[in-house]
Design a protein around this motif. Structure first.
Motif, short mmCIF file in Angstrom:
data_model
loop_
_atom_site.label_atom_id
_atom_site.label_comp_id
_atom_site.label_asym_id
_atom_site.label_seq_id
_atom_site.Cartn_x
_atom_site.Cartn_y
_atom_site.Cartn_z
N VAL A 128 1.11 -1.35 0.26
CA VAL A 128 0.20 0.08 0.38
C VAL A 128 0.70 0.98 0.19
O VAL A 128 2.04 1.32 0.59
CB VAL A 128 -0.80 -0.03 1.08
CG1 VAL A 128 -1.94 -1.20 1.57
CG2 VAL A 128 -0.17 0.45 2.72
N PRO A 129 0.28 2.24 0.02
CA PRO A 129 1.35 3.75 -0.48
C PRO A 129 1.33 4.40 0.70
O PRO A 129 1.01 3.25 2.47
CB PRO A 129 0.03 4.35 -1.86
CG PRO A 129 -0.95 3.70 -1.27
CD PRO A 129 -0.85 2.31 -0.82
N PRO A 130 2.62 4.23 1.35
CA PRO A 130 2.86 5.17 2.59
C PRO A 130 1.81 6.29 2.65
O PRO A 130 1.72 5.49 4.51
CB PRO A 130 4.39 5.80 2.41
CG PRO A 130 4.64 5.95 0.53
CD PRO A 130 3.40 5.49 0.21
N GLN A 131 1.27 6.44 2.68
CA GLN A 131 -0.36 7.76 3.00
C GLN A 131 -0.70 6.55 3.84
O GLN A 131 -1.47 6.18 5.30
CB GLN A 131 -0.69 8.50 2.66
CG GLN A 131 0.04 9.71 1.67
CD GLN A 131 0.37 8.37 0.40
OE1 GLN A 131 0.69 7.84 0.44
NE2 GLN A 131 1.04 10.14 -0.55
N LYS A 132 -0.78 5.14 3.76
CA LYS A 132 -1.71 4.15 4.51
C LYS A 132 -1.17 3.76 5.22
O LYS A 132 -1.35 2.61 6.17
CB LYS A 132 -2.09 2.45 3.20
CG LYS A 132 -3.70 3.87 2.25
CD LYS A 132 -4.34 2.91 1.83
CE LYS A 132 -4.93 3.27 1.13
NZ LYS A 132 -5.90 2.56 -0.20
N ARG A 133 0.38 3.51 5.64
CA ARG A 133 1.23 3.74 5.83
C ARG A 133 1.64 4.77 7.71
O ARG A 133 2.56 4.05 8.50
CB ARG A 133 2.20 2.56 5.78
CG ARG A 133 2.23 1.65 4.73
CD ARG A 133 3.55 0.54 4.40
NE ARG A 133 3.84 1.16 3.28
CZ ARG A 133 4.33 1.64 2.80
NH1 ARG A 133 5.95 2.06 3.76
NH2 ARG A 133 4.85 2.33 1.66
N GLY A 134 0.83 5.42 7.42
CA GLY A 134 0.74 6.08 8.65
C GLY A 134 1.88 7.27 7.92
O GLY A 134 2.15 7.80 9.38
N PRO A 152 9.74 4.15 2.83
CA PRO A 152 10.40 2.73 2.42
C PRO A 152 9.01 2.79 1.52
O PRO A 152 8.14 2.53 1.96
CB PRO A 152 10.19 1.66 3.45
CG PRO A 152 10.45 2.90 4.98
CD PRO A 152 9.43 3.85 4.90
N ASP A 153 9.64 1.94 0.48
CA ASP A 153 8.91 1.21 -0.90
C ASP A 153 9.03 0.20 -2.07
O ASP A 153 10.53 0.57 -1.80
CB ASP A 153 7.98 2.62 -1.33
CG ASP A 153 6.58 2.57 -1.72
OD1 ASP A 153 6.09 1.62 -1.44
OD2 ASP A 153 6.32 3.63 -1.52
N ILE A 154 8.25 -0.46 -2.02
CA ILE A 154 8.77 -1.38 -2.94
C ILE A 154 8.08 -1.26 -3.86
O ILE A 154 6.88 -1.48 -4.12
CB ILE A 154 8.68 -2.91 -2.39
CG1 ILE A 154 9.22 -2.74 -0.96
CG2 ILE A 154 9.35 -4.14 -3.43
CD1 ILE A 154 8.74 -4.58 0.12
N PHE A 155 9.19 -1.52 -5.75
CA PHE A 155 8.49 -1.48 -6.38
C PHE A 155 8.71 -2.98 -7.63
O PHE A 155 10.00 -2.85 -7.98
CB PHE A 155 8.74 -0.48 -7.45
CG PHE A 155 8.17 0.89 -6.88
CD1 PHE A 155 6.52 1.46 -6.94
CD2 PHE A 155 9.48 1.32 -5.86
CE1 PHE A 155 6.40 2.22 -5.95
CE2 PHE A 155 8.73 2.93 -5.09
CZ PHE A 155 7.83 3.51 -5.36
N GLU A 156 7.21 -3.32 -8.57
CA GLU A 156 7.66 -4.21 -8.90
C GLU A 156 8.82 -3.62 -11.03
O GLU A 156 8.30 -2.74 -11.12
CB GLU A 156 6.49 -5.33 -9.88
CG GLU A 156 7.11 -6.37 -10.60
CD GLU A 156 6.19 -7.35 -10.82
OE1 GLU A 156 7.01 -8.13 -11.61
OE2 GLU A 156 5.12 -7.22 -10.39
N LEU A 157 9.77 -3.92 -10.80
CA LEU A 157 10.49 -3.55 -12.33
C LEU A 157 9.54 -3.81 -13.23
O LEU A 157 9.67 -5.12 -13.59
CB LEU A 157 11.78 -3.43 -12.36
CG LEU A 157 12.34 -2.36 -11.30
CD1 LEU A 157 13.81 -2.36 -10.91
CD2 LEU A 157 11.50 -1.36 -11.47
N SER A 158 9.47 -3.52 -15.28
CA SER A 158 9.24 -3.86 -15.71
C SER A 158 10.26 -5.25 -16.72
O SER A 158 9.19 -6.55 -17.23
CB SER A 158 9.36 -3.02 -16.99
OG SER A 158 10.66 -2.76 -17.11
#
Length: 78
Positions: A9-15, A23-29
């Motif tokens: 979920v986006p950072p806003q939904k993690r507080g 911190p964030d995790i993304f899948e690349l092409s």
């Protein structure tokens, strides 16, 4: 190479109050994953187990437990 989607979920939904520096995790092409986290190579490099290593161009980053747990459902099994 492009970012295809966020895992979790986006950072806003993690507080996050600003949602801009979290911190964030993304899948690349190309099927790999990109992680935004706190750089901790200097602190953790000596802590790596004997059967783990990193190249000079690799860094150890820290993400919160919540970031990874909330991404779990989006991580492919294969």
């Amino acid at each position: 190479m492009k970012i295809e989607r966020r895992l979790g979920v986006p950072p806003q939904k993690r507080g996050s109050l600003t949602g801009q520096t979290c911190p964030d995790i993304f899948e690349l092409s190309d099927g790999r994953f990109a992680v935004i986290g706190t750089e901790a190579t200097a602190e953790l490099d000596r802590e790596l187990p004997d059967d783990a290593s990193r190249a000079d161009y690799e860094r150890i980053v820290i993400i919160s437990r919540e970031t990874l747990v909330r991404a779990k459902a989006d991580i492919p099994d294969a």
